[in-house]
Design a protein around this motif. Sequence first.
Motif, PDB file in Angstrom:
ATOM      1  N   ALA B  80       9.464  22.403  -0.936  1.00  0.00           N
ATOM      2  CA  ALA B  80       9.087  20.994  -1.121  1.00  0.00           C
ATOM      3  C   ALA B  80       8.243  20.509   0.049  1.00  0.00           C
ATOM      4  CB  ALA B  80      10.337  20.134  -1.252  1.00  0.00           C
ATOM      5  N   PRO B  81       7.259  19.657  -0.228  1.00  0.00           N
ATOM      6  CA  PRO B  81       6.406  19.148   0.854  1.00  0.00           C
ATOM      7  C   PRO B  81       7.196  18.371   1.912  1.00  0.00           C
ATOM      8  CG  PRO B  81       5.417  18.653  -1.278  1.00  0.00           C
ATOM      9  CD  PRO B  81       6.798  19.187  -1.548  1.00  0.00           C
ATOM     10  N   GLN B  82       8.128  17.516   1.487  1.00  0.00           N
ATOM     11  CA  GLN B  82       8.856  16.721   2.457  1.00  0.00           C
ATOM     12  C   GLN B  82      10.227  16.324   1.920  1.00  0.00           C
ATOM     13  OE1 GLN B  82       6.708  13.237   3.790  1.00  0.00           O
ATOM     14  NE2 GLN B  82       8.044  12.944   5.559  1.00  0.00           N
ATOM     15  N   GLU B  84      14.440  15.086   3.238  1.00  0.00           N
ATOM     16  CA  GLU B  84      15.344  14.692   4.314  1.00  0.00           C
ATOM     17  C   GLU B  84      16.700  14.381   3.696  1.00  0.00           C
ATOM     18  OE1 GLU B  84      13.621  12.190   7.399  1.00  0.00           O
ATOM     19  OE2 GLU B  84      15.552  11.183   7.588  1.00  0.00           O
ATOM     20  N   TYR B  88      14.048  14.183  -1.775  1.00  0.00           N
ATOM     21  CA  TYR B  88      12.597  14.353  -1.725  1.00  0.00           C
ATOM     22  C   TYR B  88      12.011  13.041  -1.209  1.00  0.00           C
ATOM     23  CZ  TYR B  88      13.256  18.457  -4.699  1.00  0.00           C
ATOM     24  OH  TYR B  88      13.638  19.672  -5.203  1.00  0.00           O
ATOM     25  N   LEU B  89      11.094  13.131  -0.269  1.00  0.00           N
ATOM     26  CA  LEU B  89      10.526  11.887   0.258  1.00  0.00           C
ATOM     27  C   LEU B  89       9.131  11.629  -0.308  1.00  0.00           C
ATOM     28  CD1 LEU B  89      11.516  11.681   4.040  1.00  0.00           C
ATOM     29  CD2 LEU B  89      12.782  10.981   2.009  1.00  0.00           C
TER      30      LEU B  89
END
Lengths: 479, 95, 485
Positions: B80-82, B84, B88-89
């Motif tokens: 996933a790109p981002q 936390e 998924y953000l």
Amino acid sequence: MQWETVIGLEIHAQLATKSKIFSGASTAYGAEPNTQACNVDLGMPGVLPVLNREAVCMAVKFGVAIGAKVAPRSVFARKNYFYPDLPKGYQISQMELPIVGVGKLTINLGDGESKVIGITRAHLEEDAGKSLHEDFHGMTGIDLNRAGTPLLEIVSEPDMSSAVEAVAYAKKIHALVRYIEICDGNMAEGSFRCDANVSVRPKGQEKLGTRAELKNLNSFRFLEKAINLEVERQIDIIESGGKVAQETRLYDADRNETRSMRSKEEANDYRYFPDPDLLPVELDDAFIDAIRETLPELPDEKRQRFEADYVLSQQDAVVLTASRELADYYEAVVATAQTDPKIAANWVSGELAAALNKEAVDVVNSPVTAELLAGLLKRIADQTISGKIAKQVFEAMWQGEGDADAVIEAKGLKQITDSGAIEKLVDDVVTTNPKQAEQYRSGKDKLFGFFVGQVMKETKGKANPQQVNELLKKRLAQD
Amino acid sequence: MSLDHADVKKIAHLARVDVSDEQMESIAKDLSNILGLVEQMSAVDTEGVVPMAHPLHMAQRLRSDEVTETDARELFQSIAPQTEEGLYLVPKVIE
Amino acid sequence: MHNKSITELAADLRAGDYSSVELTQYFLDRIQRMDAGLNSFVTVCSDEALSAAQAADRQLQAGQGGLLTGIPIAHKDIFCTKGIRTTCGSKMLENFISPYDATVVTRLKAAGVVNLGKTNMDEFAMGSSNETSYYGPVRNPWDTETVPGGSSGGSAACVAARLAPAATGTDTGGSIRQPAALCGITGLKPTYGRVSRYGMIAFASSLDQAGPMTTSAADAAILLQAMAGFDERDSTSADQPVPDYSAGLEDDLTGLKIGLPKEYFGEGLDDAVAKSVEEAIAEYRKLGAEVIEISLPNTHLAVPTYYVVAPAECSSNLSRFDGVRYGHRCEDPKDLEDLYKRSRAEGFGDEVKRRILIGTYALSAGYYDAYYLKAQKIRHLISDDFTQAFKQVDVIMGPTAPDTGFRIGERAGDPVSMYLSDIYTIAVNLAGLPGISIPAAPANGKPAGLQIIGNYFAEAKLLNVAHRLQMATDYHKAAPANLGQ
């Protein structure tokens, strides 16, 4: 100007399946974020949906319960739009050919009045995930655990003309989906969600006014409040020469206001088309009939039976059949106590309901079980205790102090029915209050209560009130 | 049927694909050409023809309601790109 | 070794002439040596291939495994391969390590196949020349200045150059058959629903179908045997028994009725290709087949219909590439819209964007009836043409593509002329029928393909018909020269 309100509801009921509508991931509520989102729910490249049989069965069950035509052939379509909680960029829903067609539902409005509300359709679709707006460095977090949970969207006709009717309808659907065990009805967890389409028009006008769609109505109280607010808002706008905009509005419970949802403002073009990954759902009569066979007694049938068998008013019957669990509780009490069903009804919808409500306990978890309550009613019936004392006993049972007999015994609450003893007490009270006796005899009837009170005071309420009355009358008639 | 820049802009927005001003002309031309090719369909009489969504005349198969998937968040989020805290953000979503 | 059939390789492995590791290494070396000039692979999986080969060798030594145990093949990069990058020819998936295996991959793994790597392809399978790949065009091993066809151009080129004994491909409008024709190999598109689509990155869901790309019909039968069958993860997968595709390969063709649609031999067909096809049909006459002229009157509508249906489905299928959960994400998105629009504009190439836009338009409010619904109706008419034809004939034959491999760049600026490359293959996908392309006699020294179309689930018949020609002729044995071996 006289105004008329027009309301239609769209209810989303999460179906109580174990797995998702198109994948084998769990639907359990409250898991760690994204731990129940499998590759299908995440819309990974190459994944495909396979339809959950149970979701279909539950939709059919709802259809037969509202007397609707269940479609022999229904088709899933894609509703295309971009949103981060919608992983594939489209929601699998049903558009032209929903699984449940036209049906109806009767709502009870108190005082024996009822109204029939049309149900346009009910269709299957997948739920979206959740956007968490807490601050992640100014970003939004996406949890896709809910994505793919089966939903039944139940669309009503714009047949309701007040917030009260809308709530009665929503409650009736709520009771129904729980009766037939297709939805747990938990509004706080979002298992049962209402959107309301609200518009107003001058009384007598046929053409509908411009409607606003109200969202985020996650309790019946909010549903009522939001509709009333919206009706006021729309009337204000029109009366001050303005125009109501067709838009989606979010109800804010904290501020008790509705506000326009900017993100949904832009006119959407959902580009519906039949989902090529899914084939038409074809159901034959045998399939539908087999599901019809599994239907339990429905709320209306139960209410009518309660009215007939237990000789209850419609109002009592409506309250007692509001949920299957409460109705079961009531019937267990009546069967065990073998007492007047009306008295049982008063206790269940009065003392018990109040206690459950106060402590926010579900009837199935009531500390006073049906058996305990029946035991108490038996002691009222056989005059071991009076109705008044019974409330004390109920309170003690609620606190877990044992069954009715144990409480009566421990607290010495047994009613005094020995006429000799009561006669003695009555005689003492009359003798020690000659002035009042005199006044009573000279026509001051109201003083009778005074004597009853004195006797009760002496016995701490335990004397059989009927006997006290009789003996007092007899004694005061002497001299 | 030919598409002008406004049409392309509208479609590009629906499809969430950025189209720069420089590309606009050639895209509008290409799309118009494709629509020209497709235009042949309009001459066909399809009165009473049932639309064909699937090559096979089969009905949807129903899967039994069983949980068959287990948590694979770590694997899925490894690409996933981002993310936390398991989420998924994305840039802030305004409601 | 590289000119041997799967059956021969399997026999050698069993005889202990060489091990699967040696065989795998042999093909890896060929790829290493020769693929630079072809660009047929996007990813070569040397380590995974060799460890799979070791496992296969252990099985073979224990006397276990089947015909495919230890046989190296290549997968089109459209199939998800767990732990291995799966790009679909796109920048969008440049760093996408698939978390799961496609059913086709799982099945072939279970059959003991060794995966040499992932083959280049038109981006998201959209193209007929392999020029739309983000990873550069694939070159036709017969003439590296020309295209190998597409979208399974990498699979076709690597099999033609004997860099792999066989490969998987997918076919939405001709993407197995057309590159097979242009590269001189055998390519089978099965009946829609015959092979699971699970894990195959979707282009147009109602048209996509996976199939084998091999040097012979006999090898295609072996590969299809392992790929085909019902999959509970694919709702459109057909729950039908899989016959033994090799059993009837040599069946006699006496009395076979071959239909030649007159629409497939008209304007637009290259004369040399027409001659090659006629020559092949003459062979069938010799084999006892009866040739009947038929008509598929709606043939001219196939391309227009396809260019509504396929883009419409693709516009929706490709919405999931949004830069949120995987795939390309643009730098510093200023808001959500920007994230979507730039990630997708940067991640997708021009042809993919064109099709997404056309499809979005065809589905949008006010145009749905005129485009999408209309196309679905005409699709029915096209399908009915075949139903009528199969009342008269057993198979239909014609050219696979209207001409031979064209020069790289020649048609890149004109999407519509490119679309017409698939004029003979597209209708088969719209109807969902099986079709195979096998090499015919070369046309002007370049490969040309004969297309054979069968009735639903008649793959065994197609393979039988194809195999009989390959028994009678050597067209399929020709391999490109000058590849620096």
